[in-house]
Design a protein around this motif. Structure first.
Motif, short mmCIF file in Angstrom:
data_model
loop_
_atom_site.label_atom_id
_atom_site.label_comp_id
_atom_site.label_asym_id
_atom_site.label_seq_id
_atom_site.Cartn_x
_atom_site.Cartn_y
_atom_site.Cartn_z
N VAL A 383 -2.03 -7.44 8.04
CA VAL A 383 -2.44 -6.21 8.22
C VAL A 383 -4.13 -6.16 8.14
CG1 VAL A 383 -2.78 -3.80 7.06
CG2 VAL A 383 -0.44 -4.82 6.90
N GLN A 418 2.41 -12.28 3.27
CA GLN A 418 1.68 -11.09 3.67
C GLN A 418 0.27 -11.34 3.53
OE1 GLN A 418 4.46 -9.20 1.27
NE2 GLN A 418 5.12 -7.93 2.72
N ARG A 433 -0.65 -13.33 0.04
CA ARG A 433 0.29 -13.22 -0.91
C ARG A 433 1.52 -13.77 -0.68
NH1 ARG A 433 3.62 -8.51 -4.04
NH2 ARG A 433 4.66 -10.17 -4.99
N PRO B 146 3.74 -2.30 4.79
CA PRO B 146 2.21 -2.78 4.40
C PRO B 146 1.44 -2.16 5.98
CG PRO B 146 3.60 -4.26 4.07
CD PRO B 146 4.68 -3.39 4.56
N ARG B 147 2.10 -2.53 7.10
CA ARG B 147 1.40 -2.27 8.25
C ARG B 147 0.94 -0.85 8.56
NH1 ARG B 147 -0.70 -5.70 12.34
NH2 ARG B 147 -0.41 -4.74 14.11
N GLY B 150 -1.75 0.11 6.49
CA GLY B 150 -3.04 -0.50 6.89
C GLY B 150 -3.62 0.57 8.14
N LEU B 153 -5.22 3.55 6.24
CA LEU B 153 -6.43 3.10 5.55
C LEU B 153 -7.47 2.96 6.76
CD1 LEU B 153 -5.36 0.59 2.92
CD2 LEU B 153 -6.55 2.63 2.46
N ASP B 154 -7.11 2.47 7.60
CA ASP B 154 -8.05 2.23 9.04
C ASP B 154 -8.29 3.63 9.51
OD1 ASP B 154 -9.32 0.63 10.51
OD2 ASP B 154 -8.01 -0.33 11.52
N ARG B 176 -5.69 5.87 -1.90
CA ARG B 176 -6.23 4.68 -1.37
C ARG B 176 -5.65 3.36 -1.94
NH1 ARG B 176 -10.74 5.02 2.13
NH2 ARG B 176 -11.20 7.24 2.34
N GLU B 177 -5.93 3.32 -3.31
CA GLU B 177 -5.44 2.21 -4.30
C GLU B 177 -4.00 2.02 -3.82
OE1 GLU B 177 -6.92 1.47 -8.55
OE2 GLU B 177 -7.34 3.32 -7.95
N ARG B 180 -3.60 0.86 -0.52
CA ARG B 180 -4.11 -0.89 -0.31
C ARG B 180 -3.05 -1.86 -0.88
NH1 ARG B 180 -9.42 0.02 -2.20
NH2 ARG B 180 -10.04 0.44 0.01
N LEU B 181 -2.43 -1.52 -2.12
CA LEU B 181 -1.33 -2.52 -2.54
C LEU B 181 -0.25 -2.43 -1.77
CD1 LEU B 181 -2.01 -1.55 -6.32
CD2 LEU B 181 -2.25 -3.73 -5.37
N ALA B 183 -0.41 -2.58 1.48
CA ALA B 183 -0.65 -3.26 2.68
C ALA B 183 -0.67 -4.51 2.17
CB ALA B 183 -2.17 -2.61 3.12
N ARG B 184 -1.16 -4.69 0.94
CA ARG B 184 -1.19 -6.37 0.61
C ARG B 184 0.34 -6.73 0.06
NH1 ARG B 184 -5.47 -5.60 -4.17
NH2 ARG B 184 -4.35 -7.63 -5.13
N GLY B 185 1.30 -6.08 0.59
CA GLY B 185 2.63 -6.57 0.39
C GLY B 185 3.07 -6.20 -0.89
N TYR B 186 2.81 -5.33 -1.71
CA TYR B 186 3.43 -5.16 -2.97
C TYR B 186 4.35 -4.16 -2.86
CZ TYR B 186 -0.26 -7.24 -5.97
OH TYR B 186 -1.24 -7.96 -6.56
#
Lengths: 487, 231
Positions: A383, A418, A433, B146-147, B150, B153-154, B176-177, B180-181, B183-186
């Motif tokens: 992403v 990821q 990750r 996640p995508r 993203g 956010l973009d 946002r937070e 973002r998480l 998007a990071r795969g959480y």
């Protein structure tokens, strides 16, 4: 649910705050190396204050006539203010650009175009003339400024015509300017009032010459303009400057009536200097050599670390893959060939590597992800938020990210890796990750080079930060943060 | 997600009625096998469809809780299904759509979200995650891959000019937070842990983002997509 501020230092604490994301550009005062006549002080000040250069110059000249404060101020600025590497890029807002006939505000673009045309027209032409006759950008003595404008160009313009040619021509020009200035000053009656004006002027000119030379050599060292003819001219200029200063001092003493003990003073000075040289010389020489050695060693160490990191990322990984697939000769052959090609390219044609590389962050990280996916057969989900042009620092960050992805692909349990990349203002952050067993970076053995050198070390060497930490529900997350280089 | 099996998703006794819309029979069969074991997952697959016509018809007939909707379908695509099923998407108790696609291209994602889908996941999702996602959608929450996070956010980052209605258009710091998480795969549970909030709060943040997306940010998203020549 705890209050937001009680949570530990999550990586997002500072990120994303719209108020701090785009800080106001902090403007520092620099001397401007472009379009300068003497030290670039006036130009730099003008850019800093957003005023036309001509106004600043006129202010300095006016101040010069009030007991020479202008010259003192100018000298003070020259010494204190650094030469502008970080000055605003050409064309950015609030920069005054000289175009034929007037100063135009570039970037801001509104009706400020023709401000101060009258004031700058004549001075601008004069300046152009002077600069052209000095091969675009060489030196000029401090007296030229008052001479040029004060005498409405009579002496200075005449001098300007004789100034063609190399170092000798410049000296003649200098002399002509000094003579013109003498004429001007005596016309104004300053001469009779203050007889020591001449030697002081000579000293000033000499000092300006030498300083300007030092400045130029610094400028040239940064931008690699050094060549033989320039060097000899530089020595000539320094010599002339020193001579002028000496003559000025001697004449000053003579005029003050201390001529008789002068010889004695000079003798003792020479003796003391010689003594100092004999005593301190070897130490100074030694210090100088040590400094050079130390610098070379540091550069070498850095280079070595970069090479080690690269070899680790490419060759060692391929060797590991080859070991794992030893029973598949075709695959081994393919890997070895690809690696050989890559290594050759990197070793012998580094510029080709740079050329082949995509020039924006999103493209680059996409290609990195594709490459890791292909080579290791593990899905990598990317992403990417925002985009920015590549620079050297981001390049290093991408290499570190690649290494993090490779690690995640190898040790992440085969699940999807990821990757999240974000450009926010000047900060580029990349998160990699995996959902593997996870590991504790503190337990890392000393000889494991991957994380330590390829990721953390590489980021640190290039001015960024890297954090490796366990993800909340298993797996590992690598955070890479880098400020973009100034453009 | 934890590895404790598909059944963790369902609360005891809770079921969701699901319709599968996809033009690949193999895929439908696979999904049904993965999530359709009602006694363990709580998901009851009540219908299938393989193009826009049949999808609209099946959805209207069965009135499921959640429709798993493929983005690329013969006859107009998932967006067309959403358009024609709009009357069924009531505020409460209506049919909800979860886009499930192999594509994670921006134009697909934006299209179905604007069409009214409550979430977007890609076909790489695990069975457990999919079951979780279905129940979240059934509860009226939103599910972001996640995508998709993203993209959002973009889109919001690309619009620096202050919008007309700040309250509606701006994502809050927390949203946002959370995005973002994601998007990071959480996973939602991990986000809750990381931010010291409950999973329910995470879900409500995500729903809020989706609401803002659908209600007020169409012009921004459209502009964003147009700027990238996506639409």
């Amino acid at each position: 649910m705890a209050a937001p501020d009680t949570r530990p230092s999550a990586p997002e604490t500072a990120a994303g705050d719209p108020a701090t994301a785009e800080p106001l550009p902090y403007r520092r005062l620099y001397r401007s190396p472009r379009g300068r006549i003497l030290g670039g002080v006036a130009h730099g000040l003008a850019v800093h204050l957003g005023l036309p250069v001509a106004w600043v110059r006129i202010a300095f000249i006016l101040l010069f006539f009030t007991e020479g404060i202008g010259a003192l101020l100018y000298a003070a600025f020259w010494v204190v203010v650094p030469l502008g590497i970080g000055e605003p890029a050409p064309g950015s807002a609030d920069r005054w650009v000289y175009t034929r006939g007037g100063f135009v505000r570039a970037g801001a673009g509104d009706g400020g175009g023709e401000i101060s045309k009258g004031a700058s027209g004549r001075a601008g032409r004069l300046r152009e003339l002077v600069q052209r006759s000095f091969h675009g950008e060489t030196d000029r003595d401090p007296a030229a400024e008052p001479g040029a404008v004060g005498a409405s160009g009579a002496s200075a313009a005449g001098a300007g015509d004789t100034k063609r040619g190399g170092g000798l021509g410049q000296l003649f020009a200098l002399l002509a300017l000094v003579i013109g200035l003498m004429a001007l000053l005596s016309a104004l009656g300053i001469q009779t009032a203050k007889p020591y004006v001449w030697p002081l002027l000579a000293v000033g000119v000499g000092v300006a010459l030498v300083w300007r030379q030092a400045d130029d050599s610094r400028w040239q060292r940064w931008f690699g303009l050094e060549d033989g003819s320039r060097k000899s001219r530089a020595y000539l200029r320094i010599g002339a400057g020193v001579l002028l200063v000496l003559v000025g001092i001697v004449v000053f003493f003579i005029l003050q009536g201390h001529a008789s003990p002068l010889a004695l003073v000079i003798e003792s000075i020479v003796a003391v200097l010689a003594g100092c040289l004999v005593l301190v010389g070897p130490y100074a020489l030694r210090l100088w050599q040590d400094l050079g050695d130390e610098r070379t060693a540091r550069i070498r160490a850095q280079e070595r670390a970069e090479i080690a990191a690269h070899v680790h990322d490419s060759v060692l990984h391929t060797l590991t893959l080859i070991q794992r697939r030893a029973e598949d000769p075709k695959e081994v052959l393919r890997l070895a060939r690809a690696q050989e090609r890559e290594l050759r390219l990197w070793l012998y044609r580094p510029e080709a590597v740079a050329e082949a590389a995509p020039d924006t962050l999103a493209e680059r990280i996409r290609s990195v992800v594709a490459e890791v996916e292909d080579r290791h057969g593990v899905p990598v989900e990317l992403v990417c938020v925002g985009d920015c042009p590549m620079d050297e620092k981001i390049s290093a960050q991408m290499q570190a990210a690649r290494e993090a992805m490779v690690n995640a692909a190898k040790y992440g349990g085969g699940g999807p890796v990821q990757v999240y990349a974000e450009v926010e203002g000047r900060t580029v952050s990349v998160f990699v990750r995996d959902h593997g067993p996870g590991f504790d970076p503190d337990d890392l053995p000393e000889d494991r080079m991957g994380v330590r050198e390829s990721i953390i070390g590489r980021m640190r060497r290039n001015g960024g930060t890297a954090k490796v930490r366990p993800a909340p529900d298993g797996g590992t997350e690598v955070e890479l943060e880098m400020e973009r280089a100034d453009d | 997600m934890t590895e404790s099996g598909v059944e963790t998703a369902a609360e005891p006794g809770r079921t969701a009625r699901v319709v599968l819309v996809d033009d690949h029979r193999m895929f439908r069969t696979g999904v049904r096998a993965e999530i359709g074991r009602t006694e363990t997952t709580g998901i009851d697959v009540v219908g299938e469809a393989d193009d826009v016509e049949s999808a609209v018809q099946v959805v209207a007939e069965t009135r499921p809780d959640v429709v798993l909707l493929d983005v690329h379908l013969p006859g107009g695509g998932g967006v067309e299904v959403l358009r024609r099923s709009a009357p069924l998407m009531g505020e409460s108790g209506g049919v909800r759509f979860l886009a499930l696609s192999v594509s994670d291209a921006a134009e697909d994602v934006i299209g179905v979200i604007r069409g009214g889908a409550r979430g977007y996941v890609t076909k790489t999702i695990t069975g457990t995650d999919l079951v979780n996602a279905i129940f979240r959608i059934a509860d009226g929450d939103a599910v972001f891959s996640p995508r998709l996070a993203g993209f959002v956010l973009d889109a919001f980052a690309a619009t620096d000019t202050p919008p007309v209605d700040e309250d509606l258009d701006r994502l809050t710091q927390r949203e946002r937070e959370v995005l973002r998480l994601i998007a990071r795969g959480y996973a939602y549970k991990e986000i809750a842990k990381q931010l010291f909030i409950s999973v329910k709060t995470v879900e409500s943040h995500v729903s809020a983002v989706l609401r803002k997306l659908q209600l007020s940010n169409r012009h921004e998203l459209t502009r964003w997509a147009a700027a990238r020549r996506l639409v």
